[in-house]
Design a protein around this motif. Sequence first.
Motif, PDB file in Angstrom:
ATOM      1  N   GLY A  96      -4.389  29.356 -18.509  1.00  0.00           N
ATOM      2  CA  GLY A  96      -4.054  29.188 -17.100  1.00  0.00           C
ATOM      3  C   GLY A  96      -4.608  30.311 -16.240  1.00  0.00           C
ATOM      4  N   ALA A  97      -4.703  31.523 -16.807  1.00  0.00           N
ATOM      5  CA  ALA A  97      -5.253  32.670 -16.080  1.00  0.00           C
ATOM      6  C   ALA A  97      -6.774  32.705 -16.108  1.00  0.00           C
ATOM      7  CB  ALA A  97      -4.704  33.964 -16.674  1.00  0.00           C
ATOM      8  N   LYS A  98      -7.387  31.748 -16.824  1.00  0.00           N
ATOM      9  CA  LYS A  98      -8.851  31.617 -16.929  1.00  0.00           C
ATOM     10  C   LYS A  98      -9.494  32.807 -17.655  1.00  0.00           C
ATOM     11  CE  LYS A  98      -8.770  27.863 -14.303  1.00  0.00           C
ATOM     12  NZ  LYS A  98      -7.316  27.762 -14.040  1.00  0.00           N
ATOM     13  N   GLN A  99      -8.764  33.473 -18.526  1.00  0.00           N
ATOM     14  CA  GLN A  99      -9.302  34.595 -19.312  1.00  0.00           C
ATOM     15  C   GLN A  99      -9.491  34.109 -20.756  1.00  0.00           C
ATOM     16  OE1 GLN A  99      -7.770  38.547 -18.674  1.00  0.00           O
ATOM     17  NE2 GLN A  99      -6.801  37.963 -16.733  1.00  0.00           N
ATOM     18  N   TYR A 100     -10.629  33.474 -20.989  1.00  0.00           N
ATOM     19  CA  TYR A 100     -10.843  32.730 -22.234  1.00  0.00           C
ATOM     20  C   TYR A 100     -11.108  33.637 -23.439  1.00  0.00           C
ATOM     21  CZ  TYR A 100     -11.218  29.112 -18.713  1.00  0.00           C
ATOM     22  OH  TYR A 100     -10.962  28.286 -17.644  1.00  0.00           O
ATOM     23  N   ALA A 106       6.844  22.890 -21.655  1.00  0.00           N
ATOM     24  CA  ALA A 106       6.452  24.226 -22.114  1.00  0.00           C
ATOM     25  C   ALA A 106       4.999  24.511 -21.766  1.00  0.00           C
ATOM     26  CB  ALA A 106       6.664  24.352 -23.620  1.00  0.00           C
ATOM     27  N   THR A 107       4.113  23.533 -22.001  1.00  0.00           N
ATOM     28  CA  THR A 107       2.699  23.709 -21.655  1.00  0.00           C
ATOM     29  C   THR A 107       2.519  23.777 -20.147  1.00  0.00           C
ATOM     30  OG1 THR A 107       1.963  22.561 -23.649  1.00  0.00           O
ATOM     31  CG2 THR A 107       0.403  22.685 -21.838  1.00  0.00           C
ATOM     32  N   TYR A 108       3.182  22.878 -19.425  1.00  0.00           N
ATOM     33  CA  TYR A 108       3.099  22.843 -17.958  1.00  0.00           C
ATOM     34  C   TYR A 108       3.571  24.166 -17.362  1.00  0.00           C
ATOM     35  CZ  TYR A 108       4.369  21.514 -13.167  1.00  0.00           C
ATOM     36  OH  TYR A 108       4.507  21.470 -11.797  1.00  0.00           O
ATOM     37  N   VAL A 109       4.725  24.622 -17.814  1.00  0.00           N
ATOM     38  CA  VAL A 109       5.281  25.883 -17.291  1.00  0.00           C
ATOM     39  C   VAL A 109       4.398  27.061 -17.701  1.00  0.00           C
ATOM     40  CG1 VAL A 109       7.218  27.491 -17.510  1.00  0.00           C
ATOM     41  CG2 VAL A 109       7.648  25.059 -17.130  1.00  0.00           C
ATOM     42  N   GLY A 110       3.906  27.063 -18.956  1.00  0.00           N
ATOM     43  CA  GLY A 110       3.056  28.155 -19.407  1.00  0.00           C
ATOM     44  C   GLY A 110       1.809  28.317 -18.560  1.00  0.00           C
ATOM     45  N   GLN A 111       1.135  27.201 -18.285  1.00  0.00           N
ATOM     46  CA  GLN A 111      -0.084  27.271 -17.478  1.00  0.00           C
ATOM     47  C   GLN A 111       0.225  27.692 -16.042  1.00  0.00           C
ATOM     48  OE1 GLN A 111      -2.791  23.976 -17.626  1.00  0.00           O
ATOM     49  NE2 GLN A 111      -2.802  23.863 -19.863  1.00  0.00           N
ATOM     50  N   ASN A 112       1.281  27.145 -15.447  1.00  0.00           N
ATOM     51  CA  ASN A 112       1.600  27.472 -14.055  1.00  0.00           C
ATOM     52  C   ASN A 112       2.181  28.868 -13.923  1.00  0.00           C
ATOM     53  OD1 ASN A 112       1.194  25.041 -12.084  1.00  0.00           O
ATOM     54  ND2 ASN A 112       1.967  24.138 -13.981  1.00  0.00           N
ATOM     55  N   ARG A 113       2.899  29.320 -14.929  1.00  0.00           N
ATOM     56  CA  ARG A 113       3.363  30.709 -14.925  1.00  0.00           C
ATOM     57  C   ARG A 113       2.172  31.647 -15.021  1.00  0.00           C
ATOM     58  NH1 ARG A 113       5.023  35.107 -13.953  1.00  0.00           N
ATOM     59  NH2 ARG A 113       6.494  36.355 -15.150  1.00  0.00           N
ATOM     60  N   GLY A 114       1.192  31.282 -15.847  1.00  0.00           N
ATOM     61  CA  GLY A 114      -0.014  32.093 -15.951  1.00  0.00           C
ATOM     62  C   GLY A 114      -0.787  32.157 -14.648  1.00  0.00           C
ATOM     63  N   ALA A 115      -0.739  31.051 -13.896  1.00  0.00           N
ATOM     64  CA  ALA A 115      -1.432  31.001 -12.601  1.00  0.00           C
ATOM     65  C   ALA A 115      -0.571  31.545 -11.460  1.00  0.00           C
ATOM     66  CB  ALA A 115      -1.843  29.565 -12.301  1.00  0.00           C
ATOM     67  N   GLY A 116       0.668  31.941 -11.771  1.00  0.00           N
ATOM     68  CA  GLY A 116       1.553  32.497 -10.747  1.00  0.00           C
ATOM     69  C   GLY A 116       2.138  31.471  -9.800  1.00  0.00           C
ATOM     70  N   LYS A 117       2.196  30.192 -10.192  1.00  0.00           N
ATOM     71  CA  LYS A 117       2.670  29.112  -9.317  1.00  0.00           C
ATOM     72  C   LYS A 117       4.110  28.724  -9.683  1.00  0.00           C
ATOM     73  CE  LYS A 117      -1.988  27.332  -8.488  1.00  0.00           C
ATOM     74  NZ  LYS A 117      -2.894  26.150  -8.486  1.00  0.00           N
ATOM     75  N   ILE A 118       5.045  29.562  -9.271  1.00  0.00           N
ATOM     76  CA  ILE A 118       6.444  29.360  -9.653  1.00  0.00           C
ATOM     77  C   ILE A 118       7.051  28.144  -8.960  1.00  0.00           C
ATOM     78  CG2 ILE A 118       8.735  30.413  -9.695  1.00  0.00           C
ATOM     79  CD1 ILE A 118       6.669  31.634 -11.608  1.00  0.00           C
ATOM     80  N   ASP A 119       6.607  27.842  -7.726  1.00  0.00           N
ATOM     81  CA  ASP A 119       7.131  26.663  -7.044  1.00  0.00           C
ATOM     82  C   ASP A 119       6.809  25.393  -7.814  1.00  0.00           C
ATOM     83  OD1 ASP A 119       8.308  28.066  -5.024  1.00  0.00           O
ATOM     84  OD2 ASP A 119       6.612  27.885  -3.633  1.00  0.00           O
ATOM     85  N   ARG A 120       5.625  25.351  -8.430  1.00  0.00           N
ATOM     86  CA  ARG A 120       5.262  24.185  -9.233  1.00  0.00           C
ATOM     87  C   ARG A 120       6.111  24.113 -10.499  1.00  0.00           C
ATOM     88  NH1 ARG A 120       0.919  21.063  -8.761  1.00  0.00           N
ATOM     89  NH2 ARG A 120       0.611  20.925 -11.027  1.00  0.00           N
ATOM     90  N   VAL A 121       6.501  25.270 -11.020  1.00  0.00           N
ATOM     91  CA  VAL A 121       7.395  25.284 -12.176  1.00  0.00           C
ATOM     92  C   VAL A 121       8.709  24.600 -11.820  1.00  0.00           C
ATOM     93  CG1 VAL A 121       8.779  26.755 -13.686  1.00  0.00           C
ATOM     94  CG2 VAL A 121       6.388  27.336 -13.238  1.00  0.00           C
ATOM     95  N   LYS A 122       9.307  25.006 -10.701  1.00  0.00           N
ATOM     96  CA  LYS A 122      10.595  24.431 -10.295  1.00  0.00           C
ATOM     97  C   LYS A 122      10.474  22.940  -9.995  1.00  0.00           C
ATOM     98  CE  LYS A 122      11.280  27.721  -7.138  1.00  0.00           C
ATOM     99  NZ  LYS A 122      11.951  28.544  -6.100  1.00  0.00           N
ATOM    100  N   GLN A 123       9.375  22.551  -9.362  1.00  0.00           N
ATOM    101  CA  GLN A 123       9.170  21.142  -9.047  1.00  0.00           C
ATOM    102  C   GLN A 123       9.052  20.302 -10.317  1.00  0.00           C
ATOM    103  OE1 GLN A 123       5.658  20.474  -6.699  1.00  0.00           O
ATOM    104  NE2 GLN A 123       6.118  18.306  -6.328  1.00  0.00           N
ATOM    105  N   GLY A 124       8.320  20.819 -11.293  1.00  0.00           N
ATOM    106  CA  GLY A 124       8.156  20.101 -12.554  1.00  0.00           C
ATOM    107  C   GLY A 124       9.470  19.950 -13.310  1.00  0.00           C
ATOM    108  N   VAL A 125      10.292  20.983 -13.298  1.00  0.00           N
ATOM    109  CA  VAL A 125      11.588  20.935 -13.991  1.00  0.00           C
ATOM    110  C   VAL A 125      12.507  19.901 -13.337  1.00  0.00           C
ATOM    111  CG1 VAL A 125      13.691  22.238 -14.515  1.00  0.00           C
ATOM    112  CG2 VAL A 125      11.449  23.272 -14.886  1.00  0.00           C
TER     113      VAL A 125
END
Length: 454
Positions: A85-89, A298-317
Amino acid sequence: MSSSSIHDMTTGSPVKLIIRFMIPMCLGNIFQQFYNIADSIVAGQFIGVDALAAIGSTGSLMFFVTGWLNGLSSGFAILVSQWFGAKQYDRMRHFVAMSIYLSAAFAILMTAGFLIANEPILRLMNYSDSIMPDVKLYMGIIYAGLIVTAAYNALAAFLRALGDSRSPLYFLIISAVINVVLDIAFIVVFGMGVEGCAYATVIAQGISALLCYIYILKRFPILHLKKEDFRISFQSFGRLLALGIPMGLQFSITAIGTIIVQGAVNVYGEIYMAGFSAAGKLQNMLMTVFTAFGATIATYVGQNRGAGKIDRVKQGVRCTQLMVFGWSIVTMFVMYFFGKYMTWLFISPSETEVINASVTYFHTVFWCYPFLGSIFLYRNTLQGMGYGLVPMLGGIFELVARSTIVLVVAGHTSFAGVCMADPAAWIAALIPLVPYYFYRMHKFSKETAGMPAV
């Protein structure tokens, strides 16, 4: 990053992303469970009630063993998904390599330990002398094949961390079909006993692991590892274990509770063992939707947490909670009214005592499915954000509740009293999970979302 199977879950509609990812996950979970279920069906139909009791009653023990490996792999994959999610491959590939080291080490240690402790564990579970040899033989073969189980779990977890939930499904379908064919061949054609089911399971799991490995080599250049990726880093080991061990323990703690319940059921004899086994397997089939929602979030939250998009985390939950409640209503209706007939899949309708035991379980626990579904949602959300301790604490609450019910009722009340251990455990598990999730979300809302502590 050329593979079209990779899915970035940090943009787009959360509902569509979650459903699109969840459906293959759900089907994959069904086929992964199908190994033990197929063994039980073939044993129950072609060998008899005792064979069904022997193989079917090992479900909780198998969950304890394979759940630990699955939890480890899922925990390791959280760091993979966050760095993706942070694009650091480069960092992502490094953690993939370190995960391979750890997965192999745990598989080898577990194989040796469980082979040594096989019979003592079964004695503690109150198995009768009449079926002890079959159970011991079956589980011994399963333990010997843990390395292929670990390989599949690790490779599939890496694929899911990058948003690919379909490929592991396809490989599981192929291996599940092979498992059924081998079950029938070994038992019906070659006249083997329960050991035939165990060999079929190990061979089929090995095939699914091999297919995952070949697919990654051919289609996922982003996961192609170089020599420098395997340079050992004890700091990286520590970060992986900090997530993997709590998740593995959470699975194992839950499994210990189910083993305790299984031990209590075993006291009532082979009829109740077979009925409880059949009911549990049917319930697990329908519960795979909850499991899939959990792995997806878990995957959705992991990627969005890595991207710093906490609002998307709450929306997904929020969206996932509504979907969990919807499926809970469906499963409550199906299990209460149709569970009896579904049990015929495992045992002849003429075995009325076995079927009645299954129906007793269904009618005791069906009302609590919304709580069970919510466990997977909040536990995996917290794990996806990198918090492993509280989800493990939820498992401890679950274990205490199950153990308490068993100590109070086992051997003193009817079989239905033992069945109440499951609803008690599901409600107890949510006690630490839900408040902590809302606490974390409230805290995040007050601060600027940054990169995760990876």
